[in-house]
Motif scaffolding. Sequence first.
Motif, mmCIF file in Angstrom:
data_model
loop_
_atom_site.group_PDB
_atom_site.id
_atom_site.type_symbol
_atom_site.label_atom_id
_atom_site.label_comp_id
_atom_site.label_asym_id
_atom_site.label_seq_id
_atom_site.Cartn_x
_atom_site.Cartn_y
_atom_site.Cartn_z
ATOM 1 N N TYR A 89 0.824 -1.212 0.000
ATOM 2 C CA TYR A 89 0.000 0.000 0.000
ATOM 3 C C TYR A 89 0.859 1.263 0.000
ATOM 4 N N THR A 90 0.357 2.280 -0.695
ATOM 5 C CA THR A 90 1.056 3.562 -0.804
ATOM 6 C C THR A 90 0.191 4.670 -0.220
ATOM 7 N N THR A 91 0.810 5.497 0.621
ATOM 8 C CA THR A 91 0.109 6.669 1.139
ATOM 9 C C THR A 91 0.871 7.923 0.733
ATOM 10 N N LYS A 92 0.130 9.013 0.568
ATOM 11 C CA LYS A 92 0.703 10.284 0.136
ATOM 12 C C LYS A 92 0.632 11.288 1.291
ATOM 13 N N LEU A 93 1.689 12.075 1.441
ATOM 14 C CA LEU A 93 1.759 13.046 2.533
ATOM 15 C C LEU A 93 1.839 14.464 1.986
ATOM 16 N N ARG A 94 0.968 15.305 2.512
ATOM 17 C CA ARG A 94 0.895 16.703 2.111
ATOM 18 C C ARG A 94 0.954 17.566 3.363
ATOM 19 N N VAL A 95 1.613 18.716 3.253
ATOM 20 C CA VAL A 95 1.720 19.661 4.366
ATOM 21 C C VAL A 95 1.042 20.968 3.965
ATOM 22 N N TYR A 96 0.196 21.481 4.858
ATOM 23 C CA TYR A 96 -0.440 22.784 4.678
ATOM 24 C C TYR A 96 0.103 23.748 5.731
ATOM 25 N N ILE A 97 0.416 24.990 5.331
ATOM 26 C CA ILE A 97 0.869 26.018 6.279
ATOM 27 C C ILE A 97 0.170 27.334 5.932
ATOM 28 N N ASP A 98 -0.458 27.947 6.921
ATOM 29 C CA ASP A 98 -1.232 29.178 6.714
ATOM 30 C C ASP A 98 -0.311 30.392 6.833
ATOM 31 N N TRP A 99 0.432 30.663 5.752
ATOM 32 C CA TRP A 99 1.434 31.723 5.811
ATOM 33 C C TRP A 99 0.817 33.110 6.009
ATOM 34 N N ASN A 100 -0.369 33.376 5.462
ATOM 35 C CA ASN A 100 -0.981 34.709 5.618
ATOM 36 C C ASN A 100 -1.906 34.796 6.829
ATOM 37 N N ASP A 107 -5.116 29.254 0.261
ATOM 38 C CA ASP A 107 -4.452 30.266 -0.560
ATOM 39 C C ASP A 107 -3.290 29.648 -1.339
ATOM 40 N N ALA A 108 -2.929 30.283 -2.436
ATOM 41 C CA ALA A 108 -1.834 29.783 -3.265
ATOM 42 C C ALA A 108 -0.538 29.738 -2.457
ATOM 43 N N GLY A 109 0.237 28.671 -2.661
ATOM 44 C CA GLY A 109 1.516 28.547 -1.988
ATOM 45 C C GLY A 109 1.444 28.055 -0.569
ATOM 46 N N GLU A 110 0.271 27.555 -0.131
ATOM 47 C CA GLU A 110 0.138 27.100 1.251
ATOM 48 C C GLU A 110 0.071 25.572 1.371
ATOM 49 N N SER A 111 0.309 24.836 0.278
ATOM 50 C CA SER A 111 0.334 23.374 0.362
ATOM 51 C C SER A 111 1.592 22.846 -0.302
ATOM 52 N N GLN A 127 11.509 6.459 5.169
ATOM 53 C CA GLN A 127 11.097 7.818 5.497
ATOM 54 C C GLN A 127 11.009 8.650 4.228
ATOM 55 N N LEU A 128 10.268 9.718 4.321
ATOM 56 C CA LEU A 128 10.050 10.622 3.200
ATOM 57 C C LEU A 128 10.726 11.947 3.527
ATOM 58 N N VAL A 129 11.629 12.389 2.649
ATOM 59 C CA VAL A 129 12.381 13.620 2.888
ATOM 60 C C VAL A 129 12.057 14.617 1.783
ATOM 61 N N GLY A 130 11.709 15.823 2.171
ATOM 62 C CA GLY A 130 11.428 16.886 1.216
ATOM 63 C C GLY A 130 11.932 18.209 1.745
ATOM 64 N N SER A 131 11.492 19.286 1.153
ATOM 65 C CA SER A 131 11.883 20.616 1.621
ATOM 66 C C SER A 131 10.712 21.574 1.478
ATOM 67 N N ILE A 132 10.699 22.567 2.327
ATOM 68 C CA ILE A 132 9.652 23.583 2.312
ATOM 69 C C ILE A 132 10.313 24.955 2.288
ATOM 70 N N ILE A 133 9.929 25.749 1.305
ATOM 71 C CA ILE A 133 10.437 27.122 1.193
ATOM 72 C C ILE A 133 9.437 28.057 1.870
ATOM 73 N N VAL A 134 9.900 28.794 2.852
ATOM 74 C CA VAL A 134 9.048 29.779 3.518
ATOM 75 C C VAL A 134 8.985 31.012 2.624
ATOM 76 N N PRO A 135 7.813 31.422 2.175
ATOM 77 C CA PRO A 135 7.749 32.582 1.274
ATOM 78 C C PRO A 135 8.210 33.861 1.967
ATOM 79 N N THR A 136 8.766 34.743 1.175
ATOM 80 C CA THR A 136 9.204 36.031 1.737
ATOM 81 C C THR A 136 8.027 36.868 2.216
ATOM 82 N N THR A 137 6.819 36.525 1.738
ATOM 83 C CA THR A 137 5.623 37.282 2.118
ATOM 84 C C THR A 137 4.950 36.735 3.373
#
Length: 593
Positions: A89-100, A107-111, A127-137
């Motif tokens: 079985y395969t599961t998918k992982l998504r991260v949401y962050i409420d930058w504004n 909002d765009a850029g929050e997932s 394990q699953l390794v990724g990266s998240i860019i914090v927007p300048t805004t």
Amino acid sequence: MKKITLLFLMFMSAFAFAQFPAPYCGPLTFTNNVEPITLVNFAGINNSTDATVGSANPAHEDFTAIIGNVLAGSTYPITLKGNTDGASYTTKLRVYIDWNQNNDFTDAGESYDIGNITGSTGTDAIQLVGSIIVPTTALAGNTRMRVIKKYNSYATSCQTGSGWGQAEDYTLTVTIPACLGASSGIATVTSSTTADLSWTSGGATDVEVMIQLAGTGTPSAANNTGVNVSGTTYSATSLTPQTAYEFYVRSECVIGTTFSTWSGPFSFNTTQLPGCTTLIDPADGAIDIPVGDTTFTWNTPSTGDPATSYDFYASIALPLTTADLIGNYTTTSALITLSGYNTTFYWTVVPKNVAGEATGCIGSPSSFTTAGPPPPPLNDDCASATAITTLPYSFTQDDAIGATNNAGFITGCPDGMNDGVWYTVVGDGADITITSTPTGSLFDPQIGVYTGSCDAFNCEGTADVGFEGDLETYTISSSIIGTTYYINIGNYSGFTDNEEGSFVLDVSSTLASATFNTTKFSISPNPVKDVLNISNSTTISKIEVINLLGQEMIVKSLNENQGQIDMSQLSTGTYLVKLTSDNQVKTIKVIKE
């Protein structure tokens, strides 16, 4: 009992979610089952949780008391783990962050789609390794981060209803830095001990560069931890050969006192490309290479860094391309099965290592030609018959002078066995014509065609398909696809032994000499990734897919004007697609991506 259990679980879940914090949507639900997230490691958050599948864990957990810290404009690695509740079985992982910080994740850029985990218990090394860019805004202050794991698809930020998975909420504290960090680091390795590093400026002129062994992690925050550089490039020297490195860069907002966060890691490896190898066996220009299993050998490269594996390319046509890849091998030999008599093949081997594939090797192939078909058996037992695999087929058979009861030229059955030379051919739906041309006055050929168990045949009896005396040609009309036909050629002109002679056997099919009408013929797409579509103005009776070593990979009977071939399970490479229509044949070269 199952309904009672389900109601109980729903009650417990509702009770556990009652205190879930507003104002964000929730609690999320996965009514099929809870398959937990077991690790979230991001920006100072390092939370390991229970891996038990089912009601022991809530579908949505509140970890907002756990706080991570990020700087606007910086990039951070994230590591996630989870239980997939099964090896397949395969599961998918998504991260949401409420930058504004507007209390939703829409909002765009929050997932961020971090990726897939397959076949993990949540406590193993997967394990699953990724990266998240914090927007300048991103706004300064506390905001919500939501991590969602779901079977076979990415979940929406307010997932409810059916599904397998889990959600976890955390708090992030966003800080606006005095200046932005550098980004987009690239390393160009110029030798085994040097590399040119570059990056995109975050706005500051002065930066600090830290070069270290891969996997070391984020450098310390002390001033002058790395090398002080002005600009966006740095030439690294005195590196160790064949070594994996990473580098980090940070801006000096105020020299010596105020810094951005470290950006990285940006990975590179000082391993150099291997050189080309020397092909050994079969030798270039070799002939009479036997059909069947053949061992190919080559030398290790004499230049560059050592190879860790070798890509083997082969084709019956030049030039060789990456589509002609046959396989990858970790030794300097490969056992390849060849098919196709009197066929010239081109082959080469390209070494590779962590730096990539050696350059300039694929354009220098070696060639060899396979042997012709074996001679017919010198006996009169159909169990040793010669298999005719390629049409048209032609062979001359000579009798041994003076031999008694020799292959195919003796009348009668003095030994109680079947006289004659035996062949087999497999029907493909087209007419098959057998021609036996006599040489010498004593040879009067007679052709028998049989199916079934040839041990039961009578050498002078009636064949169950055809039996022609005093004729040198016999046609199997509309041979049945997949049926093995036994062909017997014998001399039945008299009833005495020691009659000598020879004959020329020719076996052909209507497919072997006909041309193919391509007026309204279509095949697409080419290259093909999954399904190949084929159409023609006349009925297509059969489609065959053959690799460049002559091995039959797919056979499909159609009897329609259009059809499809599913090539998704085939390896990447070049294939020959053979089409039969109205007893005519066309072979097309198709590239499988």
